[in-house]
Scaffold this motif. Structure first.
Motif, PDB file in Angstrom:
ATOM      1  N   PRO A 112    -114.950  63.270 -84.533  1.00 33.77           N
ATOM      2  CA  PRO A 112    -116.016  62.267 -84.390  1.00 33.77           C
ATOM      3  C   PRO A 112    -115.586  61.109 -83.501  1.00 33.77           C
ATOM      4  CG  PRO A 112    -114.912  61.976 -86.471  1.00 33.77           C
ATOM      5  CD  PRO A 112    -114.271  63.171 -85.842  1.00 33.77           C
ATOM      6  N   HIS A 113    -116.594  60.352 -83.023  1.00 32.32           N
ATOM      7  CA  HIS A 113    -116.352  59.215 -82.162  1.00 32.32           C
ATOM      8  C   HIS A 113    -116.503  57.916 -82.956  1.00 32.32           C
ATOM      9  CE1 HIS A 113    -117.776  62.309 -79.144  1.00 32.32           C
ATOM     10  NE2 HIS A 113    -116.564  62.015 -78.715  1.00 32.32           N
ATOM     11  N   TYR A 114    -115.854  56.895 -82.460  1.00 33.37           N
ATOM     12  CA  TYR A 114    -115.997  55.558 -83.031  1.00 33.37           C
ATOM     13  C   TYR A 114    -116.349  54.595 -81.908  1.00 33.37           C
ATOM     14  CZ  TYR A 114    -111.463  54.189 -81.063  1.00 33.37           C
ATOM     15  OH  TYR A 114    -110.435  53.905 -80.204  1.00 33.37           O
ATOM     16  N   VAL A 115    -116.920  53.460 -82.270  1.00 30.00           N
ATOM     17  CA  VAL A 115    -117.312  52.448 -81.304  1.00 30.00           C
ATOM     18  C   VAL A 115    -117.057  51.079 -81.920  1.00 30.00           C
ATOM     19  CG1 VAL A 115    -119.710  52.474 -82.092  1.00 30.00           C
ATOM     20  CG2 VAL A 115    -119.171  51.606 -79.818  1.00 30.00           C
ATOM     21  N   VAL A 116    -116.550  50.168 -81.093  1.00 31.81           N
ATOM     22  CA  VAL A 116    -116.364  48.771 -81.508  1.00 31.81           C
ATOM     23  C   VAL A 116    -117.551  48.004 -80.933  1.00 31.81           C
ATOM     24  CG1 VAL A 116    -114.849  46.774 -81.486  1.00 31.81           C
ATOM     25  CG2 VAL A 116    -113.874  49.074 -81.499  1.00 31.81           C
ATOM     26  N   ALA A 117    -118.616  47.923 -81.717  1.00 34.21           N
ATOM     27  CA  ALA A 117    -119.849  47.265 -81.279  1.00 34.21           C
ATOM     28  C   ALA A 117    -119.796  45.791 -81.629  1.00 34.21           C
ATOM     29  CB  ALA A 117    -121.063  47.926 -81.925  1.00 34.21           C
ATOM     30  N   GLU A 118    -120.431  44.997 -80.799  1.00 36.08           N
ATOM     31  CA  GLU A 118    -120.476  43.551 -80.990  1.00 36.08           C
ATOM     32  C   GLU A 118    -121.909  43.114 -81.257  1.00 36.08           C
ATOM     33  OE1 GLU A 118    -118.704  41.465 -77.790  1.00 36.08           O
ATOM     34  OE2 GLU A 118    -116.717  42.369 -78.055  1.00 36.08           O
ATOM     35  N   LEU A 119    -122.051  42.263 -82.262  1.00 33.60           N
ATOM     36  CA  LEU A 119    -123.347  41.696 -82.625  1.00 33.60           C
ATOM     37  C   LEU A 119    -123.145  40.217 -82.912  1.00 33.60           C
ATOM     38  CD1 LEU A 119    -126.354  42.245 -83.224  1.00 33.60           C
ATOM     39  CD2 LEU A 119    -125.716  42.652 -85.596  1.00 33.60           C
ATOM     40  N   HIS A 120    -123.732  39.361 -82.075  1.00 30.45           N
ATOM     41  CA  HIS A 120    -123.534  37.917 -82.173  1.00 30.45           C
ATOM     42  C   HIS A 120    -122.047  37.564 -82.103  1.00 30.45           C
ATOM     43  CE1 HIS A 120    -127.732  37.335 -82.827  1.00 30.45           C
ATOM     44  NE2 HIS A 120    -127.747  37.905 -84.017  1.00 30.45           N
ATOM     45  N   ALA A 121    -121.357  38.180 -81.127  1.00 34.89           N
ATOM     46  CA  ALA A 121    -119.929  37.923 -80.857  1.00 34.89           C
ATOM     47  C   ALA A 121    -119.037  38.305 -82.032  1.00 34.89           C
ATOM     48  CB  ALA A 121    -119.692  36.462 -80.474  1.00 34.89           C
ATOM     49  N   ARG A 122    -119.503  39.211 -82.920  1.00 42.55           N
ATOM     50  CA  ARG A 122    -118.689  39.709 -84.024  1.00 42.55           C
ATOM     51  C   ARG A 122    -118.453  41.197 -83.815  1.00 42.55           C
ATOM     52  NH1 ARG A 122    -118.717  36.897 -89.229  1.00 42.55           N
ATOM     53  NH2 ARG A 122    -119.618  34.832 -88.979  1.00 42.55           N
ATOM     54  N   PRO A 123    -117.210  41.667 -83.797  1.00 42.74           N
ATOM     55  CA  PRO A 123    -116.950  43.099 -83.590  1.00 42.74           C
ATOM     56  C   PRO A 123    -117.101  43.889 -84.892  1.00 42.74           C
ATOM     57  CG  PRO A 123    -114.882  41.901 -83.695  1.00 42.74           C
ATOM     58  CD  PRO A 123    -115.968  40.869 -83.818  1.00 42.74           C
ATOM     59  N   TYR A 124    -117.649  45.097 -84.778  1.00 41.93           N
ATOM     60  CA  TYR A 124    -117.830  46.004 -85.915  1.00 41.93           C
ATOM     61  C   TYR A 124    -117.317  47.377 -85.495  1.00 41.93           C
ATOM     62  CZ  TYR A 124    -121.016  42.418 -87.710  1.00 41.93           C
ATOM     63  OH  TYR A 124    -121.573  41.232 -88.139  1.00 41.93           O
ATOM     64  N   LEU A 125    -116.338  47.894 -86.223  1.00 41.75           N
ATOM     65  CA  LEU A 125    -115.808  49.228 -85.976  1.00 41.75           C
ATOM     66  C   LEU A 125    -116.684  50.231 -86.734  1.00 41.75           C
ATOM     67  CD1 LEU A 125    -113.608  51.073 -84.794  1.00 41.75           C
ATOM     68  CD2 LEU A 125    -112.267  50.650 -86.865  1.00 41.75           C
ATOM     69  N   LEU A 126    -117.414  51.072 -86.002  1.00 45.51           N
ATOM     70  CA  LEU A 126    -118.439  51.929 -86.594  1.00 45.51           C
ATOM     71  C   LEU A 126    -118.177  53.385 -86.273  1.00 45.51           C
ATOM     72  CD1 LEU A 126    -121.588  49.851 -85.541  1.00 45.51           C
ATOM     73  CD2 LEU A 126    -120.266  49.646 -87.648  1.00 45.51           C
ATOM     74  N   THR A 127    -118.437  54.229 -87.246  1.00 45.70           N
ATOM     75  CA  THR A 127    -118.485  55.677 -87.072  1.00 45.70           C
ATOM     76  C   THR A 127    -119.739  56.194 -87.757  1.00 45.70           C
ATOM     77  OG1 THR A 127    -117.129  55.997 -89.059  1.00 45.70           O
ATOM     78  CG2 THR A 127    -115.989  55.956 -86.935  1.00 45.70           C
ATOM     79  N   GLU A 128    -120.086  57.440 -87.499  1.00 44.66           N
ATOM     80  CA  GLU A 128    -121.315  58.003 -88.065  1.00 44.66           C
ATOM     81  C   GLU A 128    -121.218  58.080 -89.587  1.00 44.66           C
ATOM     82  OE1 GLU A 128    -124.084  62.040 -87.654  1.00 44.66           O
ATOM     83  OE2 GLU A 128    -122.341  61.717 -86.354  1.00 44.66           O
ATOM     84  N   GLY A 129    -122.255  57.575 -90.264  1.00 47.25           N
ATOM     85  CA  GLY A 129    -122.296  57.581 -91.725  1.00 47.25           C
ATOM     86  C   GLY A 129    -121.839  56.294 -92.376  1.00 47.25           C
TER      87      GLY A 129
END
Length: 246
Positions: A112-129
């Motif tokens: 699986p893939h992961y992404v370090v997404a940013e929302l309002h300058a806050r990083p979130y390490l996300l994977t499916e589920g």
């Protein structure tokens, strides 16, 4: 004496006449009920020959689905249009370097893939589920809405990582989340007092947070990028590169 005898005779007459009046009322009501039942029977007998013919049922189409199937299905076609995210618009096609185009199949093939997404300058390490609890209540969002995180600083798998400078082009990946609901914390009461004052003020707070679930984290293949109109350019110093973990 005469008046008392007259009253007694009148009361006796009323007592004798009361049962007869009640019985007459009961008889009238029974006749009315019998009349109604007889009229209903005649109407039913008249309507039976007309309704005896079976009503043809509409054939079920192959594409028809029950509401339960629509809720279980997670494909994009099953999601209503009003719940889908708005497609982004770009004035120029994406430019991909040759080295990135050569290394991209290695990243796409390893899941699986992961992404370090940013929302309002806050990083979130996300994977499916994964489930996300935002530290605030997102406005103008309802339960069931699907959002797309389009700002990411890193994207990768177990052995490969694609880093942005500072962000990765949103046309290289897809990260979609579904809004599950809203969660609230317990009521907090804080007492505030001032010096040399007897009055105590109470400040109440009960914050609410938006809860989301990651539906899909996907990296686009080189074929998909070429179909969308990607342009292959020469390598540059600031072009993103896929790094392999040692």
């Amino acid at each position: 004496m005469f008046s008392r005898s007259v009253l007694r005779s009148l009361t006796s007459d009323l007592r004798l006449s009361a049962p007869t009046s009640v019985s007459s009322v009961n008889a009238i009501s029974q006749r009315a009920c019998l009349h109604q039942t007889a009229w209903l029977r005649t109407t039913q007998q008249q309507s039976e020959p007309q309704s005896s013919s079976p009503i043809p049922e509409a054939p079920l189409s192959a594409t028809s689905q029950t509401p339960l199937q629509n809720t279980i299905s997670q494909s994009r076609n099953a999601i209503p249009l009003e719940k889908q995210p708005v497609a982004p618009t770009f004035t120029s096609p994406i430019e991909v370097s040759k080295s990135l185009m050569e290394q991209l199949p290695h990243l796409v093939g390893q899941t699986p893939h992961y992404v370090v997404a940013e929302l309002h300058a806050r990083p979130y390490l996300l994977t499916e589920g994964d489930h996300i609890r935002l530290p605030f209540l997102m406005p103008k969002v309802k339960t069931g809405d699907i959002l797309r995180f389009n700002r990411a600083s890193a994207l990768g798998s177990r052995d490969f990582t694609l880093k942005g400078a500072p962000h990765i082009d949103e046309r290289l990946f897809e990260c979609r989340v579904r809004v599950i609901g809203v969660e609230s914390e317990p009521l907090r009461i804080k007492e505030k007092t001032k010096r040399r004052q007897r009055h105590v003020k109470q400040a109440k707070s009960k914050h609410r947070y938006t809860i989301m679930r990651v539906m899909d984290v996907r990296v686009k293949s080189p074929e998909e990028l070429l179909e969308e109109g990607a342009v292959v350019v020469e390598d540059a110093e600031d072009s993103p590169q896929i790094e392999a973990r040692s």
